[in-house]
Design an enzyme around this catalytic site. Sequence first.
Site, PDB file in Angstrom:
ATOM      1  N   TYR A  30       0.711  -1.417  -0.055  1.00  0.00           N
ATOM      2  CA  TYR A  30       0.006   0.010   0.074  1.00  0.00           C
ATOM      3  C   TYR A  30       0.810   1.220   0.097  1.00  0.00           C
ATOM      4  O   TYR A  30       0.489   2.218  -0.740  1.00  0.00           O
ATOM      5  CB  TYR A  30      -1.003   0.044   1.277  1.00  0.00           C
ATOM      6  CG  TYR A  30      -1.727   1.134   1.353  1.00  0.00           C
ATOM      7  CD1 TYR A  30      -2.638   1.536   0.701  1.00  0.00           C
ATOM      8  CD2 TYR A  30      -1.328   2.218   2.418  1.00  0.00           C
ATOM      9  CE1 TYR A  30      -3.536   2.801   0.787  1.00  0.00           C
ATOM     10  CE2 TYR A  30      -1.932   3.246   2.544  1.00  0.00           C
ATOM     11  CZ  TYR A  30      -3.151   3.652   1.624  1.00  0.00           C
ATOM     12  OH  TYR A  30      -3.720   4.803   1.790  1.00  0.00           O
ATOM     13  N   GLU A  31       1.857   1.179   0.746  1.00  0.00           N
ATOM     14  CA  GLU A  31       2.574   2.504   0.788  1.00  0.00           C
ATOM     15  C   GLU A  31       3.862   2.524  -0.200  1.00  0.00           C
ATOM     16  O   GLU A  31       4.758   3.154  -0.129  1.00  0.00           O
ATOM     17  CB  GLU A  31       3.592   2.431   2.128  1.00  0.00           C
ATOM     18  CG  GLU A  31       2.572   2.800   3.358  1.00  0.00           C
ATOM     19  CD  GLU A  31       2.947   2.845   4.877  1.00  0.00           C
ATOM     20  OE1 GLU A  31       4.082   2.554   5.122  1.00  0.00           O
ATOM     21  OE2 GLU A  31       2.335   3.489   5.611  1.00  0.00           O
ATOM     22  N   GLU A  40       4.520   2.315  15.498  1.00  0.00           N
ATOM     23  CA  GLU A  40       5.300   2.063  14.266  1.00  0.00           C
ATOM     24  C   GLU A  40       4.326   1.764  13.216  1.00  0.00           C
ATOM     25  O   GLU A  40       4.767   2.581  11.986  1.00  0.00           O
ATOM     26  CB  GLU A  40       6.175   0.887  14.474  1.00  0.00           C
ATOM     27  CG  GLU A  40       7.018   0.472  13.538  1.00  0.00           C
ATOM     28  CD  GLU A  40       8.158   1.467  13.169  1.00  0.00           C
ATOM     29  OE1 GLU A  40       8.637   1.789  11.772  1.00  0.00           O
ATOM     30  OE2 GLU A  40       8.392   2.277  13.936  1.00  0.00           O
ATOM     31  N   VAL A  45      -5.193  -1.276   8.285  1.00  0.00           N
ATOM     32  CA  VAL A  45      -6.445  -1.989   8.220  1.00  0.00           C
ATOM     33  C   VAL A  45      -6.634  -2.104   6.931  1.00  0.00           C
ATOM     34  O   VAL A  45      -6.326  -1.638   5.788  1.00  0.00           O
ATOM     35  CB  VAL A  45      -7.723  -1.061   8.659  1.00  0.00           C
ATOM     36  CG1 VAL A  45      -8.870  -1.667   8.557  1.00  0.00           C
ATOM     37  CG2 VAL A  45      -7.383  -0.640  10.036  1.00  0.00           C
ATOM     38  N   GLY A  99     -14.585   1.799  11.750  1.00  0.00           N
ATOM     39  CA  GLY A  99     -14.252   2.241  13.030  1.00  0.00           C
ATOM     40  C   GLY A  99     -13.158   1.452  13.645  1.00  0.00           C
ATOM     41  O   GLY A  99     -12.456   1.733  14.753  1.00  0.00           O
ATOM     42  N   GLY A 148      -9.604   1.584  12.668  1.00  0.00           N
ATOM     43  CA  GLY A 148      -8.495   2.523  12.959  1.00  0.00           C
ATOM     44  C   GLY A 148      -8.817   3.375  14.135  1.00  0.00           C
ATOM     45  O   GLY A 148      -7.793   3.414  15.030  1.00  0.00           O
ATOM     46  N   TYR A 178      -5.914  11.531  11.288  1.00  0.00           N
ATOM     47  CA  TYR A 178      -5.174  11.859  12.523  1.00  0.00           C
ATOM     48  C   TYR A 178      -5.774  13.177  13.492  1.00  0.00           C
ATOM     49  O   TYR A 178      -5.782  13.385  14.599  1.00  0.00           O
ATOM     50  CB  TYR A 178      -3.818  11.686  12.603  1.00  0.00           C
ATOM     51  CG  TYR A 178      -3.294  10.472  11.865  1.00  0.00           C
ATOM     52  CD1 TYR A 178      -3.977   9.137  12.609  1.00  0.00           C
ATOM     53  CD2 TYR A 178      -2.213  10.437  11.118  1.00  0.00           C
ATOM     54  CE1 TYR A 178      -3.643   8.097  11.884  1.00  0.00           C
ATOM     55  CE2 TYR A 178      -1.671   9.214  10.558  1.00  0.00           C
ATOM     56  CZ  TYR A 178      -2.379   8.008  11.112  1.00  0.00           C
ATOM     57  OH  TYR A 178      -1.786   6.894  10.466  1.00  0.00           O
TER      58      TYR A 178
END
Length: 173
Positions: free
Chosen positions: A37-38, A95, A99, A107, A109, A143
């Site tokens: 994903y990243e 770290e 999900v 909900g 996360g 966040y």
Amino acid sequence: MHRVSYLARIVNSFIIRPVRTTDSSTIFDLILELAEYEKLAHEVLGSAAQLHTHLFGDRPCVEALIAEVDNIPAGFALYFPTYSTFLTAPGIYLEDLYVRPQFRRIGIGKSFFQHLAQIALDRGFERFEWSVLNWNEPAIAFYQRMGSISLSEWTKHRVTGASLVNLARGEQP
């Protein structure tokens, strides 16, 4: 006031619980999904066996939570203790949190963050921190909705691989 236990919490249709010794391979598979994903899969160099040692060996250095929906792994959060010299107090550093896409927006996360905040409070810790990739705008917005602030005055630095070995030997790169 109702005190939420961090041993296991069922919210809606999922459960968040500490990982068990049998979860190491599952967590590692989720780490691989997160790396994809990243767009950082090329940086995954470890193994499920190494993760297992770090979670459950003689000197554990990390802890993890897993989310399950109907006994299906839905995500994980991996964290470890930190220490603030200015606060002279311990904290938690998250770290990684991941999900799976099919389990987002129910909900999980937010529950991970609530769970970790409660662990920090239960342990008498005064800080809960994490990093986020600059391009991950949905995560940053999430966040901020939870009350986090960006520490833009700090720049993260890292030494790994040959540079770490050279530093330990007192050699220049």
